[in-house]
Design an enzyme around this catalytic site. Sequence first.
Site, PDB file in Angstrom:
ATOM      1  N   ARG A 177       7.221   4.050  -5.557  1.00  0.00           N
ATOM      2  CA  ARG A 177       7.492   2.905  -5.144  1.00  0.00           C
ATOM      3  C   ARG A 177       7.666   2.081  -6.361  1.00  0.00           C
ATOM      4  NH1 ARG A 177       2.125   2.353  -1.833  1.00  0.00           N
ATOM      5  NH2 ARG A 177       2.515   4.001   0.245  1.00  0.00           N
ATOM      6  N   ASN A 217      -8.042  10.838   9.285  1.00  0.00           N
ATOM      7  CA  ASN A 217      -7.044  10.118   8.634  1.00  0.00           C
ATOM      8  C   ASN A 217      -5.563  10.487   9.248  1.00  0.00           C
ATOM      9  OD1 ASN A 217      -5.044   8.609   7.324  1.00  0.00           O
ATOM     10  ND2 ASN A 217      -6.191   9.301   5.264  1.00  0.00           N
ATOM     11  N   HIS A 263      -5.761  -0.335   0.266  1.00  0.00           N
ATOM     12  CA  HIS A 263      -7.104   0.356  -0.367  1.00  0.00           C
ATOM     13  C   HIS A 263      -8.398  -0.404  -0.390  1.00  0.00           C
ATOM     14  CE1 HIS A 263      -3.479   2.231  -3.164  1.00  0.00           C
ATOM     15  NE2 HIS A 263      -3.942   2.956  -2.214  1.00  0.00           N
ATOM     16  N   ARG A 296      -9.518   6.163   9.868  1.00  0.00           N
ATOM     17  CA  ARG A 296      -8.811   5.174   8.961  1.00  0.00           C
ATOM     18  C   ARG A 296      -7.730   4.557   9.649  1.00  0.00           C
ATOM     19  NH1 ARG A 296      -4.515   6.673   4.484  1.00  0.00           N
ATOM     20  NH2 ARG A 296      -4.465   4.479   3.492  1.00  0.00           N
ATOM     21  N   GLU A 354     -13.135   7.711  -0.097  1.00  0.00           N
ATOM     22  CA  GLU A 354     -12.778   6.812   0.940  1.00  0.00           C
ATOM     23  C   GLU A 354     -13.452   7.334   2.365  1.00  0.00           C
ATOM     24  OE1 GLU A 354      -8.894   6.647  -0.825  1.00  0.00           O
ATOM     25  OE2 GLU A 354      -8.521   5.139   0.350  1.00  0.00           O
TER      26      GLU A 354
END
Length: 395
Positions: free
Chosen positions: A237, A10, A176, A87, A381
Amino acid sequence: MPSRNILVINCGSSSIKFALVNEEQPDFILSGLAERLASPEAVLHWQHNGEKDSLLLQGGDHRTALQHLLPLVQNATGGQLHGIGHRVVHGGEHFTAACRIDTVSLLAIRATSPLAPLHNPANLQGIEAALKLFPELPQVAVFDTAFHQSLPEHAYRYAVPEQLYREHGVRRYGFHGTSHRYVSQRAAEMAGVPYAASSWLSAHLGNGCSTCAIVDGQSRDTSMGLTPLEGLVMGTRSGDVDPNLHGHLARTLGWSLEQIDAMLNKDSGLLGLSGLSNDMRSLEQAREQGHAGATLAIEVFCYRLAKSLAAMSCALPQLDGLIFTGGIGENSPLIRSKTVEHLKLFNLTLDAQANARCIRGVAGAIGAEGHPRVLVVPTNEERQIALDTLALLTA
Ligand code: ADP
């Protein structure tokens, strides 16, 4: 046939997270992080057989980090590496599933970069370095957006002029996806219901947060949109704000687009509301000591999360269960119970003891007897990316 090993990578702009996954072992054989790449402080950290180690890379870039990773992987696998799974954040409308990496798919990934200008180029950097270092190995790209390509048009379109969608790809994509897919499959296994005929609400709550409605193994709606800024309150965020906020700040404060972008992405969310931290653990501690900002941040986070879950329920024919995952979802009984308190119309109630028990990787059902199912499901993941990679090796 001996069990197979997949290296999952990733890549961020200055970091690489990696995990070596064996198809039959629940824990990673090797995992770690290279960070501050291309700076004098570049460093590689890894963990193998319970032992931690690190190596200074002194200005090393992505390629240097992977070069140093190579002997570690060889040592950990006895030279038996079967593929690499990458990823990739954005697959646009082109990728509805994971794909083998070749010249055609590389071009398509590059073509989606305008949709994820911070992420896709970094992901591509990792892919290109890995292709050079491991040219003989099959490599696969797994996209955060792909799972949400099953959204119906009424869920993915914005009410803006059609041309912006047709010519510029302005629509909701969602992110996601790898996590929502992994935890909903696990939830179906845990509940003993067939995944292909089940309906779930999922809340992935990490530094980034999103909800998802999953029906019969497909994403039907999700809270993130064109970018990961839409939807829930997150670490830094803002999530949803009035779309006129940009114009308002530009007019009244003279802020530039860059300033507004940075404020909404980096200075908002839990950090902005609390004035203290983007980290939920710190906020929970501060709340216990009576910190007003931390208390407010937690209240807004949970209320907005519950509101989003209620909105997602419009996509479900029935509810087989609500899933909590991600660092906050897996570890915070407080956030889970406060969120569920706002969902009384769904008849949701938690079993306080079960809720307290499901932390630090413990999965389980936390709904009270006689009420709809609520599950804590640790996400993984990396394992999902490895499984997708393995599936394409044998396809
Ligand atoms: P990322 O999105 O970067 O993968 P994680 O999924 O690890 O992040 O989630 C990070 C968030 O999880 C942080 O806000 C952190 O404070 C929170 N978290 C981790 N452990 C706990 C805990 N015990 N209680 C509350 N929040 C926690």
